[in-house]
Design an enzyme around this catalytic site. Structure first.
Site, PDB file in Angstrom:
ATOM      1  N   VAL A  92       7.312  -2.267   7.223  1.00 16.15           N
ATOM      2  CA  VAL A  92       7.233  -0.803   7.248  1.00 16.15           C
ATOM      3  C   VAL A  92       7.907  -0.255   5.994  1.00 16.15           C
ATOM      4  CG1 VAL A  92       7.901   1.295   8.471  1.00 16.15           C
ATOM      5  CG2 VAL A  92       7.161  -0.726   9.762  1.00 16.15           C
ATOM      6  N   LYS A  93       7.186   0.655   5.324  1.00 17.06           N
ATOM      7  CA  LYS A  93       7.703   1.224   4.078  1.00 17.06           C
ATOM      8  C   LYS A  93       8.212   2.632   4.362  1.00 17.06           C
ATOM      9  CE  LYS A  93       5.783   1.110  -0.589  1.00 17.06           C
ATOM     10  NZ  LYS A  93       4.488   1.336  -1.255  1.00 17.06           N
ATOM     11  N   VAL A  94       9.441   2.894   3.939  1.00 14.93           N
ATOM     12  CA  VAL A  94      10.025   4.234   4.144  1.00 14.93           C
ATOM     13  C   VAL A  94      10.579   4.738   2.810  1.00 14.93           C
ATOM     14  CG1 VAL A  94      10.681   3.714   6.546  1.00 14.93           C
ATOM     15  CG2 VAL A  94      12.366   3.406   4.730  1.00 14.93           C
ATOM     16  N   THR A 135       0.876  -1.180   0.000  1.00 13.13           N
ATOM     17  CA  THR A 135       0.000   0.000   0.000  1.00 13.13           C
ATOM     18  C   THR A 135       0.906   1.220   0.000  1.00 13.13           C
ATOM     19  OG1 THR A 135      -0.073   0.323   2.404  1.00 13.13           O
ATOM     20  CG2 THR A 135      -1.655  -1.241   1.473  1.00 13.13           C
TER      21      THR A 135
END
Ligand code: E4P
Length: 207
Positions: A82-84, A27
């Site tokens: 976790v997307k960074v 997402t």
């Protein structure tokens, strides 16, 4: 090659997960906004539907806030990744979260040099955006080939190449031919992959 679904739409996710070929979900803030729902609730619901990794993106841009957002996202479910973003602060956040045992997907990658730094920062996934590179007249798939070549030179690099910003079935096939680890595919492209007029016509004739 693993197939992730690039969507935050619960209806689409449920329908495609039922097929059994979806290995994970990605997402981003735009997809969550499109769903019109709160990020924490949306990610929690998606994680309850899918066993594989579910990427949830931070929205802060500074290290401290990104880290606390990432820590909060990681508590939602065991399968949250976790997307960074691929910035200096994003890479620092990646290092801190990875050291604490959280999987991180480093996104918005547009060069092989950026991908190398993400691997050094302990990323579980690097997300090069092929479609957005093609959109500005560059060759997105050439970037995938470069990253795979570089990562392949070092046994110590465990980062998986997650091809993102997919626009067509050709992107998926090209990624598979190059040996990419994962493709994250929008639902409409998955439908296109499955469909062929000769299959439909053949079936009609058989029936
Ligand atoms: C996935 O992780 C990315 O956010 C997504 O593939 C971006 O796709 P877009 O370039 O079509 O927005």
């Amino acid at each position: 090659m693993k197939i992730f679904l690039d969507s935050a739409d619960i209806g689409e996710i449920t329908a495609l997960c039922d097929t059994g070929f979806v290995d994970g979900i990605t997402t981003n803030p735009s997809l969550i906004a499109k769903s019109g729902r709160n990020i924490l609730d949306t990610i929690a619901e998606i994680c309850s539907l899918v066993d594989g990794p579910v990427s949830a993106e931070v929205t802060a841009t500074d290290f401290e806030t990104m880290l606390s957002e990432g820590q909060k996202l990681a508590t939602i479910a065991q399968n949250v990744t976790v997307k960074v973003p691929l910035t200096r602060d994003g890479l620092m956040t990646c290092r801190a979260l990875s050291d604490a045992g959280t999987d991180v997907n480093v996104t918005l990658c547009f060069t092989a040099g950026q991908a190398l730094l993400a691997a050094k920062a302990g990323a579980a996934f690097i997300s090069p955006f092929v479609g957005r590179l093609d959109d500005i007249g560059h060759d997105g798939m050439q970037l995938i080939a470069e990253i795979l070549e570089i990562y392949g030179n070092y046994d110590s690099i465990q980062t998986e190449v997650l091809v993102a910003s997919i626009r067509s079935p050709m992107h998926v096939l090209h990624a598979a031919r190059l040996g990419a680890d994962v493709c994250t595919i929008p639902p409409n492209v998955i439908q296109q992959l499955a469909k062929h007029t000769l299959t439909d016509k053949g079936l009609e004739a058989f029936l």
